[in-house]
Design a protein around this motif. Structure first.
Motif, mmCIF file in Angstrom:
data_model
loop_
_atom_site.group_PDB
_atom_site.id
_atom_site.type_symbol
_atom_site.label_atom_id
_atom_site.label_comp_id
_atom_site.label_asym_id
_atom_site.label_seq_id
_atom_site.Cartn_x
_atom_site.Cartn_y
_atom_site.Cartn_z
ATOM 1 N N PRO A 154 1.089 -19.087 -7.983
ATOM 2 C CA PRO A 154 -0.270 -18.987 -7.448
ATOM 3 C C PRO A 154 -0.407 -17.785 -6.511
ATOM 4 O O PRO A 154 0.568 -17.314 -5.920
ATOM 5 N N LEU A 155 -1.650 -17.321 -6.349
ATOM 6 C CA LEU A 155 -1.950 -16.169 -5.518
ATOM 7 C C LEU A 155 -2.736 -16.606 -4.282
ATOM 8 O O LEU A 155 -3.784 -17.237 -4.388
ATOM 9 N N PHE A 156 -2.200 -16.258 -3.110
ATOM 10 C CA PHE A 156 -2.874 -16.508 -1.839
ATOM 11 C C PHE A 156 -3.925 -15.434 -1.559
ATOM 12 O O PHE A 156 -3.663 -14.240 -1.715
ATOM 13 N N GLY A 157 -5.093 -15.883 -1.094
ATOM 14 C CA GLY A 157 -6.022 -15.027 -0.386
ATOM 15 C C GLY A 157 -5.962 -15.401 1.087
ATOM 16 O O GLY A 157 -5.425 -16.454 1.435
ATOM 17 N N PHE A 158 -6.520 -14.559 1.952
ATOM 18 C CA PHE A 158 -6.430 -14.898 3.374
ATOM 19 C C PHE A 158 -7.478 -14.146 4.176
ATOM 20 O O PHE A 158 -8.136 -13.219 3.695
ATOM 21 N N CYS A 159 -7.600 -14.534 5.444
ATOM 22 C CA CYS A 159 -8.415 -13.799 6.401
ATOM 23 C C CYS A 159 -7.877 -14.065 7.793
ATOM 24 O O CYS A 159 -7.050 -14.968 7.993
ATOM 25 N N GLY A 160 -8.353 -13.291 8.764
ATOM 26 C CA GLY A 160 -7.999 -13.536 10.154
ATOM 27 C C GLY A 160 -8.878 -14.614 10.742
ATOM 28 O O GLY A 160 -10.028 -14.805 10.327
ATOM 29 N N GLY A 161 -8.334 -15.348 11.717
ATOM 30 C CA GLY A 161 -9.128 -16.341 12.431
ATOM 31 C C GLY A 161 -10.160 -15.656 13.328
ATOM 32 O O GLY A 161 -9.936 -14.546 13.823
ATOM 33 N N PRO A 162 -11.298 -16.298 13.567
ATOM 34 C CA PRO A 162 -12.367 -15.669 14.360
ATOM 35 C C PRO A 162 -11.926 -15.214 15.751
ATOM 36 O O PRO A 162 -12.242 -14.093 16.167
ATOM 37 N N TRP A 163 -11.202 -16.056 16.492
ATOM 38 C CA TRP A 163 -10.762 -15.650 17.824
ATOM 39 C C TRP A 163 -9.833 -14.437 17.745
ATOM 40 O O TRP A 163 -9.965 -13.496 18.524
ATOM 41 N N ALA A 215 -8.108 -15.872 -6.320
ATOM 42 C CA ALA A 215 -7.181 -16.514 -5.389
ATOM 43 C C ALA A 215 -7.153 -18.020 -5.639
ATOM 44 O O ALA A 215 -8.179 -18.637 -5.932
ATOM 45 N N GLN A 216 -5.963 -18.611 -5.503
ATOM 46 C CA GLN A 216 -5.795 -20.032 -5.814
ATOM 47 C C GLN A 216 -5.470 -20.896 -4.606
ATOM 48 O O GLN A 216 -5.443 -22.116 -4.700
ATOM 49 N N ILE A 217 -5.210 -20.264 -3.476
ATOM 50 C CA ILE A 217 -4.929 -20.958 -2.224
ATOM 51 C C ILE A 217 -5.275 -19.970 -1.113
ATOM 52 O O ILE A 217 -5.182 -18.760 -1.308
ATOM 53 N N LEU A 218 -5.720 -20.456 0.041
ATOM 54 C CA LEU A 218 -6.226 -19.590 1.101
ATOM 55 C C LEU A 218 -5.551 -19.904 2.429
ATOM 56 O O LEU A 218 -5.299 -21.073 2.729
ATOM 57 N N GLN A 219 -5.301 -18.867 3.230
ATOM 58 C CA GLN A 219 -4.744 -19.078 4.565
ATOM 59 C C GLN A 219 -5.563 -18.323 5.600
ATOM 60 O O GLN A 219 -5.967 -17.183 5.381
ATOM 61 N N VAL A 220 -5.783 -18.983 6.746
ATOM 62 C CA VAL A 220 -6.477 -18.390 7.886
ATOM 63 C C VAL A 220 -5.442 -18.134 8.980
ATOM 64 O O VAL A 220 -4.758 -19.061 9.424
ATOM 65 N N PHE A 221 -5.323 -16.873 9.389
ATOM 66 C CA PHE A 221 -4.338 -16.462 10.392
ATOM 67 C C PHE A 221 -4.986 -16.356 11.771
ATOM 68 O O PHE A 221 -5.619 -15.343 12.086
ATOM 69 N N GLU A 222 -4.826 -17.375 12.579
ATOM 70 C CA GLU A 222 -5.280 -17.328 13.978
ATOM 71 C C GLU A 222 -4.092 -16.873 14.827
ATOM 72 O O GLU A 222 -3.509 -17.621 15.618
#
Length: 371
Positions: A154-163, A215-222
């Motif tokens: 599977p392929l991860f997509g992601f973004c940064g956390g708002p804070w 993307a098949q799974i997502l991660q938020v990096f805070e």
């Protein structure tokens, strides 16, 4: 409207390894799945060959190169990684919001004009963000990578956390004192929350369109979560992380995506928030290396899957030490056959030996299969 809205998922090969998706859903698995934050990038010699002196963001925006870098560790560690993560950066959201971001060699990200005044912040608040237009290259890279993976993992997509993104946007880069971010939330909490809400809205659309793109799974990096006090985390981070968890599935439904997409949250250093994060709507909560796995499992009490949490610095040790620490980690998470995804407690370092990473992954497979 951009590429992302018109991707036909029937063009993608069937998934051959869904171990991480099953683990994220809380199903019992034959061994704990393995992947590593920043598994694609600077520690691999083939990364530097392909990057070939290009600017970092220029590299990210070239779909062919970004897809190649994403797949490099999957190829090098054939059969040992259970996911790929798209080669990109959390700071593409501030770029989409009209801010200039540079990547300075030896220093890291740099904002030439950080948000220091009310007028500067209001300019960003009033900026009309067209996610599909501004980040079309990111979706193109995801679609191309998904095709090239041919269903391997599977392929991860992601973004940064708002804070975390607010920190970078106000500090102008990384920080030790967090002077300007703390000044904003303590002097103008009202405006800070408006910025956090705008970032959240962009993040929801960005994550959702990444799924449309493949993307098949997502991660938020805070990533800077641990720089907030417990009370401030509850006010300036957690509500926006919860919004992302609730609004992404809603937006995906509007976009015609009916399958369940696992969501992962990683709030580094936010030890006081684990119980709340386990109730925040995410399928997986990722842990840094400061956690005792047994204590984290006790607090979680089976609500979500936990991810992590080996200290990346263990890769500088002997093979015997790596084996010892992997054994301790997997045992601490109950043997890894349910509710655990193996990962580092943060990302790889540029100085790491790729063969140490290989040994780590091999030991995760061996020990995880034996438990």
């Amino acid at each position: 409207m951009g590429l992302a809205r018109f991707v036909d998922h029937k063009e993608f090969a069937p998934l051959k390894n869904d171990l991480i998706l099953r683990a994220a859903r809380g199903e019992k698995v034959e061994r704990p799945p393995c992947w590593i934050m920043r598994q694609a990038g600077r520690y691999l010699p083939e990364y530097h060959e392909v990057k070939n002196g290009r600017d970092f963001f220029e590299t990210c925006r070239d779909a062919e190169i970004a897809s190649e870098i994403t797949i490099q560790p999957v190829r090098r560690y054939a059969g040992l990684l259970d996911a790929a993560i798209i080669f990109s950066d959390i700071l593409v959201i501030p770029q989409a919001m009209g801010m200039k971001v540079e990547m300075v060699d030896g220093k890291g990200p740099h904002f030439p004009t950080p948000l220091r005044t009310e007028s500067e912040l209001r300019t960003v608040l009033e900026y009309e963000v067209d996610v599909l237009k501004e980040l079309d290259w990111a979706f193109e890279a995801i679609t191309l990578t998904r095709k090239k993976l041919e269903g391997q993992v599977p392929l991860f997509g992601f973004c940064g956390g708002p804070w975390t993104l607010l920190v970078y946007m106000t500090e102008g880069g990384g920080s030790r004192l967090f002077r300007f971010a703390k000044e904003w939330i303590n002097k103008r909490p009202d405006l800070s929350k408006k910025l956090l809400q705008k970032i959240t809205d962009v993040a929801v659309e960005f994550l959702s369109q990444q799924v449309v793109a493949g993307a098949q799974i997502l991660q938020v990096f805070e990533s800077w979560g641990g720089e907030l006090s417990c009370d401030d985390f509850d006010e300036f981070s957690l509500p926006y992380l919860r919004q992302i968890a609730s609004k992404v599935p809603q937006r995906l439904a509007e976009l015609g995506i009916t399958e369940k997409i696992p969501l992962v949250v990683f709030a580094k250093g936010s030890w006081y928030a684990l119980d709340k994060l386990c109730d925040a709507g995410y399928d997986v909560v990722s842990l840094d290396w400061l956690w005792d796995p047994k204590e984290a499992c006790r607090i979680n009490h089976g609500r979500v899957t936990l991810q992590g949490n080996l200290d990346p610095g263990v890769m500088y040790g002997t093979n015997e030490m790596i084996t010892k620490k992997v054994e301790r980690m997997i045992s601490g998470f109950g043997g890894g056959k349910q509710r655990h995804i193996v990962n580092f407690g943060h990302g790889t370092h540029p100085f790491m030996d790729p063969e140490k990473i290989r040994f780590f992954l091999e030991e995760c497979h061996r020990i995880g299969s034996e438990k």
